[in-house]
Design an enzyme around this catalytic site. Structure first.
Site, PDB file in Angstrom:
ATOM      1  N   ASP A   1       0.984  -1.084  -0.056  1.00  0.00           N
ATOM      2  CA  ASP A   1       0.136  -0.176  -0.195  1.00  0.00           C
ATOM      3  C   ASP A   1       0.912   1.269   0.056  1.00  0.00           C
ATOM      4  OD1 ASP A   1      -2.275   1.387  -0.054  1.00  0.00           O
ATOM      5  OD2 ASP A   1      -3.001   0.624   2.121  1.00  0.00           O
ATOM      6  N   ASP A   2       0.785   2.090  -1.004  1.00  0.00           N
ATOM      7  CA  ASP A   2       1.434   3.458  -1.179  1.00  0.00           C
ATOM      8  C   ASP A   2       2.813   3.260  -1.063  1.00  0.00           C
ATOM      9  OD1 ASP A   2      -1.092   4.207  -0.491  1.00  0.00           O
ATOM     10  OD2 ASP A   2      -0.586   5.587   1.062  1.00  0.00           O
TER      11      ASP A   2
ATOM     12  N   CYS B   1      -6.099   4.573  -3.247  1.00  0.00           N
ATOM     13  CA  CYS B   1      -6.262   3.056  -2.946  1.00  0.00           C
ATOM     14  C   CYS B   1      -7.370   2.573  -3.758  1.00  0.00           C
ATOM     15  CB  CYS B   1      -6.390   2.928  -1.417  1.00  0.00           C
ATOM     16  SG  CYS B   1      -4.869   3.399  -0.629  1.00  0.00           S
TER      17      CYS B   1
ATOM     18  N   HIS C   1      -9.984  -2.683  -1.789  1.00  0.00           N
ATOM     19  CA  HIS C   1     -10.339  -1.799  -1.006  1.00  0.00           C
ATOM     20  C   HIS C   1     -11.485  -2.241  -0.079  1.00  0.00           C
ATOM     21  CE1 HIS C   1      -9.605   2.309   0.800  1.00  0.00           C
ATOM     22  NE2 HIS C   1     -10.709   2.159   1.012  1.00  0.00           N
TER      23      HIS C   1
ATOM     24  N   ASP D   1       0.253   0.133  -5.105  1.00  0.00           N
ATOM     25  CA  ASP D   1      -1.030   0.364  -5.746  1.00  0.00           C
ATOM     26  C   ASP D   1      -1.141   1.794  -6.288  1.00  0.00           C
ATOM     27  OD1 ASP D   1      -1.087   1.707  -3.320  1.00  0.00           O
ATOM     28  OD2 ASP D   1      -3.229   1.210  -2.612  1.00  0.00           O
ATOM     29  N   HIS D   2      -0.074   2.598  -5.810  1.00  0.00           N
ATOM     30  CA  HIS D   2       0.202   3.984  -6.331  1.00  0.00           C
ATOM     31  C   HIS D   2       1.589   4.540  -5.427  1.00  0.00           C
ATOM     32  CE1 HIS D   2      -1.724   5.501  -2.864  1.00  0.00           C
ATOM     33  NE2 HIS D   2      -2.753   4.677  -3.189  1.00  0.00           N
TER      34      HIS D   2
END
Ligand SMILES: *[C@@H]1O[C@H](CO)[C@@H](O)[C@H](O)[C@H]1NC(C)=O
Ligand SMILES: *[C@@H]1O[C@H](CO)[C@@H](O)[C@H](O)[C@H]1NC(C)=O
Ligand SMILES: *[C@@H]1O[C@H](CO)[C@@H](O)[C@H](O)[C@H]1NC(C)=O
Ligand SMILES: *[C@@H]1O[C@H](CO)[C@@H](O)[C@H](O)[C@H]1NC(C)=O
Ligand SMILES: *[C@@H]1O[C@H](CO)[C@@H](O)[C@H](O)[C@H]1NC(C)=O
Ligand SMILES: *[C@@H]1O[C@H](CO)[C@@H](O)[C@H](O)[C@H]1NC(C)=O
Ligand SMILES: *[C@@H]1O[C@H](CO)[C@@H](O)[C@H](O)[C@H]1NC(C)=O
Ligand SMILES: *[C@@H]1O[C@H](CO)[C@@H](O)[C@H](O)[C@H]1NC(C)=O
Ligand SMILES: *[C@@H]1O[C@H](CO)[C@@H](O)[C@H](O)[C@H]1NC(C)=O
Length: 556
Positions: free
Chosen positions: A38-39, A77, A131, A327-328
């Site tokens: 995540d992130d 997300c 999510h 995810d980014h």
């Protein structure tokens, strides 16, 4: 010649693939390990960051194709995950915030794990893949996508709780949160729980013949940076460097700015009295955030070491395809920005590793690699990795994995795909994997996608408290961003919240960055007279969209 080729492991990989693709081996479909952090921005050593201590991910990278230019379709997300799990872009899933379930709001689209499940796989999810909540129908898309109900770690409920040590032993809700795990609620942390449950699955599955699709979603390095405190020691604060340009660029349009409201609501950042929306964070605190982000990555790496060694012990090393992705991204002070919520490269670009036993490397796992400082003294060179610089997007993962597993290929989606349950708005990057492995067997790929696309919504031109995450019903502006070989170009245009459509004739702001000389995206040259021809060309290409950017003569 023939025999020399026959000896190469890659030959066996290709043969295995060919047999699988032609359904000549009935029971040898590869397992899939799908890892999402995540992130997580591309911070690994294979991406040139020598400081990062992540030996297990590094070992994966050495047996993978490392994609150096992979991009999320939206740096948030929920929208990013719904997008890459359905292989459709946010304008098709109709998800730009975290308040809708695509099956109800956009169409009954088949997901990546669902496709594998429908093709004979056993699919399980540990941690954060979809999510959770409304975005995945309050069921994490079970039973559509998963064979058994997904595992969600119970301690994630303390994400917004006062569990972090603060001054004078007071507990706070912080961004920076190194902890003694045995003092935490339930004496554990979310990613430790997800790992333990995934390990149980791996042990249980060793005697099964059905292939698995195991999705493992880690919550870190998302904020809060809550990790076992011992991981701080790998990153002495004096070694931490601020971003090269850590001040707000003069030419930045206000609509492009994300005011990182998610940080401001935490006790430690709040006590810094940083003014909204542009007040800078003190440099000492910037360094501590970078340090904790790094430590969170090392913590996840140690958990991955346990997963990889369990796969190895149970005989899955040579028949499991592994994908690791973020995810980014996440800004770490670049241009005075933090967090995601934007169209900048630091928010949209992600790490993407794809390991295919026999094709991209040796059977890979083995015992966990310890996080020692010695492992850092081994210098890494870019050429120790098989890299692909081709432009790829997260919507490409679904068709690529389907191809690698020998499942029927996905068609490109029609213009309006709301009735089409199975299709892709991406493009399989398997040719890039073959091209990067230097097998000299497959033809060289000369041209690839000419551009990739991301987008981000805003409620207003000036930063407001909901600028980072506007609800679709409050969105007035959509920023569309195109990334080519050398340019990033973004237009912020009118969005109608009543019917979720855009008006390309009303442009609020433009940004143009020269990636070759300004990789930090510090100098917006969109209004500079000498670049007007480029602006004009890119503006047309942006409006034409992703279909026109697909590899030439090669699509339906
Ligand atoms: C959605 O698709 C699934 C299978 O792909 C099907 O079981 C379900 O009934 C569909 N739902 C609707 C509302 O059409
Ligand atoms: C962590 O907390 C436990 C329980 O309070 C304590 O026994 C232990 O000494 C602490 N560990 C460290 C390294 O402080
Ligand atoms: C597979 O292993 C699990 C756990 O050890 C056991 O419960 C199960 O009965 C085994 N199944 C078969 C078919 O041997
Ligand atoms: C922030 O503001 C509060 C109240 O005005 C003050 O007590 C505190 O010292 C300030 N903190 C900093 C770091 O300036
Ligand atoms: C994978 O490894 C196992 C055990 O080492 C071996 O028996 C098997 O033949 C290998 N499979 C392939 C496809 O290479
Ligand atoms: C696509 O088709 C659906 C169903 O026919 C319709 O409701 C929707 O408005 C169409 N979308 C666009 C963008 O035309
Ligand atoms: C979707 O299906 C509905 C109902 O069958 C039909 O009326 C509509 O035209 C279809 N839309 C598209 C874009 O195919
Ligand atoms: C394919 O590999 C060749 C040789 O390594 C390289 O020059 C070329 O850029 C690669 N193609 C793509 C599209 O990345
Ligand atoms: C959407 O709403 C806007 C504002 O009311 C209107 O101008 C536009 O024509 C509508 N677009 C469509 C496709 O209905």
């Amino acid at each position: 010649m023939c025999c020399r080729i026959m000896m190469r492991p890659v030959f066996w990989g290709l043969l295995f693939q060919w047999l699988t693709n032609h359904h000549l081996i009935c029971c040898v479909r590869p397992n899939i390990l799908f890892i999402v952090l995540d992130d997580f921005r591309p911070l690994l050593r294979c991406y040139g960051n020598q400081l990062i201590n992540a030996p297990n991910m590094d070992n994966l990278a050495r047996n993978s194709v490392v994609f150096t230019r992979a991009f999320a379709q939206q740096a948030l997300c929920g929208p990013s995950r719904t997008s890459f799990l359905t292989s459709r872009r946010p304008d098709t899933t109709k998800l730009w915030d975290v308040h809708y379930y695509w099956r109800k709001s956009a169409g009954n689209f088949t997901t990546l794990p669902q496709y594998f499940k429908e093709n004979g796989y056993h699919t399980e999810s540990y941690g954060k893949i979809f999510h959770p909540g409304i975005v995945s129908g309050k069921t994490t898309d079970y039973p559509y996508s998963w064979s058994v109900p997904p595992y969600l770690p119970s301690t994630q409920q303390y994400k917004m709780k006062k569990v972090c040590p603060g001054p004078q032993g007071k507990l706070q809700m912080n961004v920076i949160c190194p902890v003694n795990v045995s003092t935490q609620p339930e004496q554990t942390l979310p990613d430790i729980q997800s790992t333990q449950h995934a390990l149980q699955f791996i042990g249980k599955w060793s005697n099964q013949s059905k292939p698995f699709f195991l999705a493992l979603g880690y919550h870190k390095p998302h904020i809060p940076f809550k990790f076992p405190e011992e991981y701080l020691k790998f990153y002495p604060i004096d070694d931490i460097k601020l971003a090269k340009y850590h001040t707000k660029p003069p030419g930045l349009p206000s609509v492009a700015w994300n005011p990182w409201a998610d940080l401001r609501e935490r006790d430690d950042v709040r006590s810094l009295n940083v003014s909204f929306p542009y007040g800078p964070i003190p440099e000492s605190f910037q360094k501590q955030m970078i340090q904790s982000y790094y430590a969170s990555v090392t913590y996840v790496d140690s958990l991955l070491g346990q997963v990889f060694s369990a796969l190895d012990r149970n005989g899955f090393s040579n028949n499991t395809i592994t994908v690791l992705v973020g995810d980014h991204g996440w800004a770490l002070g670049e241009n005075q920005e933090w967090s995601k919520f934007s169209n900048f490269e630091v928010a949209t670009r992600v790490p993407l590793l794809v390991s295919v036993p026999g094709l991209t490397g040796k059977p890979l796992y083995g015992p966990p690699r310890p996080q020692t400082s010695e492992s850092l003294s081994v210098k890494t060179h870019h050429n120790q990795y098989q890299t692909s610089d081709g432009l790829v997007e997260l919507v490409d993962i679904f068709p690529s994995l389907a191809e690698l597993a020998g499942l029927p290929v996905l068609e490109i989606c029609p213009q309006n795909s709301s009735n089409t349950t199975l299709c892709t708005e991406g493009y399989s990057f398997v040719p890039l994997i073959r091209n990067a492995t230097n097998s000299h067997i497959s033809p060289i790929v000369h041209s690839w996608k000419s551009a990739v696309f991301s987008q981000y919504p805003r409620p207003s031109v000036q930063p407001e408290t909901d600028s980072d995450q506007p609800r679709a019903v409050n969105t007035r502006i959509m920023g569309y961003s195109i990334r080519t070989d050398n340019w990033r170009y973004t237009e912020w245009i009118q969005f109608h919240p009543n019917n979720f459509t855009v008006n390309w004739n009303k442009v609020f702001a433009k940004e143009l960055y020269l990636r070759d000389t300004d990789s930090e995206e510090h100098n917006n040259v969109a209004s500079s007279p000498q670049y007007q021809e480029i602006v004009h060309k890119l503006s047309i290409k942006l409006r034409q969209g992703w279909r026109e950017a697909l590899p030439l003569n090669n699509y339906t």
